[in-house]
Each structure stands twice: as structure tokens, then as C-alpha cells.
Enzyme design. Structure first.
Site, PDB file in Angstrom:
ATOM      1  N   LYS A 133       0.816  -1.218   0.000  1.00 47.39           N
ATOM      2  CA  LYS A 133       0.000   0.000   0.000  1.00 47.39           C
ATOM      3  C   LYS A 133       0.846   1.262   0.000  1.00 47.39           C
ATOM      4  O   LYS A 133       0.455   2.266  -0.585  1.00 47.39           O
ATOM      5  CB  LYS A 133      -0.929   0.014   1.226  1.00 47.39           C
ATOM      6  CG  LYS A 133      -2.149  -0.874   1.069  1.00 47.39           C
ATOM      7  CD  LYS A 133      -3.256  -0.377   1.986  1.00 47.39           C
ATOM      8  CE  LYS A 133      -4.510  -1.217   1.835  1.00 47.39           C
ATOM      9  NZ  LYS A 133      -5.544  -0.826   2.807  1.00 47.39           N
ATOM     10  N   LYS A 150      -5.715  -8.887  -6.609  1.00 49.98           N
ATOM     11  CA  LYS A 150      -6.989  -9.198  -5.982  1.00 49.98           C
ATOM     12  C   LYS A 150      -8.052  -8.161  -6.331  1.00 49.98           C
ATOM     13  O   LYS A 150      -7.724  -6.998  -6.601  1.00 49.98           O
ATOM     14  CB  LYS A 150      -6.836  -9.384  -4.464  1.00 49.98           C
ATOM     15  CG  LYS A 150      -6.557  -8.128  -3.704  1.00 49.98           C
ATOM     16  CD  LYS A 150      -6.579  -8.382  -2.184  1.00 49.98           C
ATOM     17  CE  LYS A 150      -6.279  -7.061  -1.502  1.00 49.98           C
ATOM     18  NZ  LYS A 150      -6.179  -7.121  -0.069  1.00 49.98           N
ATOM     19  N   LYS A 182     -11.533  -2.637  -3.604  1.00 44.90           N
ATOM     20  CA  LYS A 182     -12.329  -1.405  -3.633  1.00 44.90           C
ATOM     21  C   LYS A 182     -11.532  -0.258  -4.207  1.00 44.90           C
ATOM     22  O   LYS A 182     -12.080   0.706  -4.726  1.00 44.90           O
ATOM     23  CB  LYS A 182     -12.740  -1.003  -2.206  1.00 44.90           C
ATOM     24  CG  LYS A 182     -13.796  -1.880  -1.591  1.00 44.90           C
ATOM     25  CD  LYS A 182     -14.067  -1.460  -0.146  1.00 44.90           C
ATOM     26  CE  LYS A 182     -13.913  -2.607   0.740  1.00 44.90           C
ATOM     27  NZ  LYS A 182     -13.284  -2.673   1.945  1.00 44.90           N
TER      28      LYS A 182
END
Ligand code: TYM
Length: 335
Positions: free
Chosen positions: A112, A197, A200
């Protein structure tokens, strides 16, 4: 008695990965006699850039999706993480239990934060400790999550064990929380790239199927989903080098409640032209009841707020005595 806790980030609408990987598994747990706690983790959503003006509605959206999927607010506490300040209080204590070496091994932070980790918030780095606090503040025994949360759960167990050793005086203060991960659907991948994956935060909405998508949108997204030119293989082995095919077959298996082998027995040798419409049909009929109930609930802000309020009260009833015990164990002053 068992205690179940899980949560989702209110960073956008929920998608099929959230549902098949986790939410679907929460519903039957309510019938086991366990106490269930399901939160929208708004404090985790703050670890990356976000808009405070929309966060409360996103929390409402997550709560509505839980209920639409079958979480029963009478039997389970549905609440916002920030509405139970005991999570934050335990978080600090656990930050002093977790070791830098453990934190530096967390792969999600690296993913991230990207290359420029100097600019990442400190909260993004300590994110997994807050997650441990979410779980341990209820002394939860089981945590139903998707496969991507495995490493975070291991950290929670390490933190619990270390706390027990250092502050338990020979007693088990925190039971070691067990991850509960489904055999199918635990890892739903992006429709645009079978090696990433479903998420969102993917900039392309075509990469995911949202629980609030209508039938046309779902069919269109599946039609456009990335594939390869080969027909479907006869055996699961034949999917290993074909991430997109593997994902779509896995999705169909999870949606229809069968195994990958059974799907290949039916569709092996067929092209995606034949398979995709069947997959779209399965996805649409699977999601329709959830999205209809979601659409109804999301229009009733007062009802959602009442559910969240009651949920927070129930969650606090469970968390307050745990924090009181932990405060004593770590040696906080009291008169
Ligand atoms: P989050 O919000 O990313 O995802 C919520 C849940 O959905 C699962 N999931 C998936 N499962 C299968 N395929 C996918 N593509 C997929 N994407 C997401 C996740 O595994 C998760 O179960 N850190 C957590 C939130 C959290 C939490 C907690 C969870 C905070 N505190 C305490 C459990 C217990 C997260 O970011 O989930």
C-alpha cells in the site's frame, strides 16, 4: 463460549470479493450460539487519503450491506469502530507489545505504501496493531476473513501470546484468535488482471463486481473480463498457469456452491463465449436479492443509524470490562 469479530473498511462500496471471501461466512456463524461483532472500520480507512465529509455515509453503506447480506442486527452487534473508543485505547497498549521486527514483515504495508514509504502515514504502518485491538478488545476466538488477512491474523496471535506472557501472570488473558477462511472464494481476483486481488481501491470499476451493481452492469463487466484464447481445461491442474481462467472458474464454483472440479467437468473444452453468459447469470441471480435489500435499506438512514447505535452500545458492553482488566494488568494508576 465463542466470540466472533470481523470488519470491513468503509473505503467504497463492497464487492463480490468481500462477500464471497468473508461476509457470506458471517451469516451462518450467527446460528452457532457465538456472540457476533461486525464493525465498519472507519479508523482503518483514515490510514490513507480520504474525505471526512463522506466517511459517515460510507459507514452506513457498509452496515446496510451487512444487513442486506443476512447479518441480523438483533443477534449481532453491527457498529462503527470509532463509536467504541475501547478499540483505540487497547490499540496503544498493543503498540507497546508488538515488536518493530514483526511490523516490518507486514507485506500489506509495503504494497500500500509503494516505493515512497516516507510519505505514508504512520497509521498505515501500525494498521495491523489496531486490527489486533479490534479483535482482542472482545477476546474474540474466531475471525472470519478472506485469505489476504492471514498475515494480519498471525500478527494478532503473536501480540496476544506476547501479552499473555508478559502481563498474564501465568493466565491466558487473550485467547489466540483463529482465522476462519473459506475453501472457495477466499481470494477473488480482479476481472482485469487475474494476478491482482479484486479491490475497492482499483481505479477501474470494471475490475470488480459490486454488491450494488445492477444486472446489466454485472453482465457487461463479465463480458469484458480479461481471458485467454484457450478453451477451459478439463482439470484444475490446467488452470494453474491461467490466472484469469482460474479466477472465473473459481467465481462460478463459489457462486453456485460447487467445486472447481465440478465446474470443469461441466465446462471443460468449452470456450469463454459459452462460459461467460452462464457465469453472468449465476452472478446476477446471486447478487440480486442482496442488492435489492441494500437499495431499500440505504434509503432509510434513520433505520441504519438506529442499528449502528444499538450495535455500538452492545459492543461497548463487551469491550469496557476487557479494557478495565487490561488497564490493571499493564499497571495504569487508579485511585
Ligand atoms: P477489507 O476491507 O480490505 O476487506 C474486508 C474483508 O473482505 C475480504 N476480501 C476479500 N476476500 C476475497 N477476495 C478478495 N478480493 C477480497 N478483498 C477483500 C478481506 O479478507 C476481509 O475479510 N484489515 C481488514 C479490515 C479489518 C478487520 C479487522 C478484519 C480491520 N480490523 C478485524 C477482521 C478483524 C481489511 O482491510 O479488510
Amino acid at each position: 463460549p465463542d466470540r466472533i469479530l470481523s470488519g470491513m473498511q468503509p473505503t467504497g462500496g463492497l464487492h463480490l470479493g468481500n462477500y464471497l471471501g468473508a461476509l457470506k461466512n458471517w451469516v451462518p456463524m450467527q446460528d452457532t450460539g457465538a456472540e457476533c461483532f461486525f464493525c465498519a472500520v472507519d479508523m482503518h480507512a483514515m490510514t490513507v487519503e480520504y474525505d471526512p465529509a463522506v466517511l459517515p455515509d460510507r459507514v452506513r453503506g457498509v452496515a446496510a450491506a451487512y444487513v442486506a447480506a443476512g447479518v441480523d442486527p438483533e443477534r449481532s452487534a453491527i457498529f462503527a469502530q470509532s463509536a467504541v473508543p475501547e478499540h483505540a485505547e487497547l490499540n496503544w497498549i498493543l503498540q507497546c507489545v508488538a515488536r518493530m521486527g514483526w511490523m516490518e514483515r507486514m507485506t500489506q504495508f509495503k504494497d500500500k505504501a509503494g516505493k515512497d514509504s516516507e510519505r505514508a502515514s504512520v497509521g498505515l504502518f501500525t494498521y495491523p496493531v489496531l486490527m489486533a485491538a479490534d479483535i482482542l478488545v472482545y477476546k474474540a476466538t474466531h475471525v472470519p476473513v478472506g485469505d489476504d488477512q492471514k498475515q494480519h491474523l498471525e500478527l494478532s496471535r503473536d501480540i496476544a501470546a506476547r501479552f499473555n506472557r508478559d502481563f498474564g501472570g501465568g493466565e491466558i488473558v487473550f485467547p489466540l484468535p483463529e482465522p476462519v477462511i473459506l475453501p472457495t472464494g477466499a481470494r477473488v481476483m480482479s476481472l482485469k488482471d487475474g494476478t491482482k486481488k479484486m479491490s475497492k481501491s482499483d481505479p477501474s470499476d470494471n475490475a470488480r463486481i459490486n454488491l450494488h451493481d445492477d444486472a446489466d452492469t454485472i453482465a457487461k463487466k463479465i463480458k469484458k473480463a480479461k481471458t485467454d484464447p484457450e478453451p477451459l481445461p478439463e482439470t484444475a491442474q490446467g488452470l494453474e498457469t491461467r490466472p484469469e481462467a482460474k479466477n472465473l472458474v473459481g467465481l462460478y464454483a463459489a457462486l453456485t456452491g460447487t467445486s472447481v472440479e465440478a465446474v470443469l467437468a461441466e465446462f471443460g473444452g468449452e470456450g469463454f463465449g459459452a462460459f461467460k453468459p452462464k457465469l453472468a447469470e449465476a452472478a446476477v441471480s446471486y447478487i440480486a436479492p442482496i442488492s435489492e435489500e441494500y437499495a431499500r435499506l440505504i434509503g432509510d438512514k434513520a433505520e441504519i443509524d438506529a442499528i449502528l447505535k444499538r450495535g455500538a452500545e452492545r459492543a461497548r458492553e463487551a469491550a469496557v470490562p476487557v479494557v478495565a482488566e487490561i488497564r490493571d494488568r499493564v499497571g495504569y494508576w487508579r485511585p
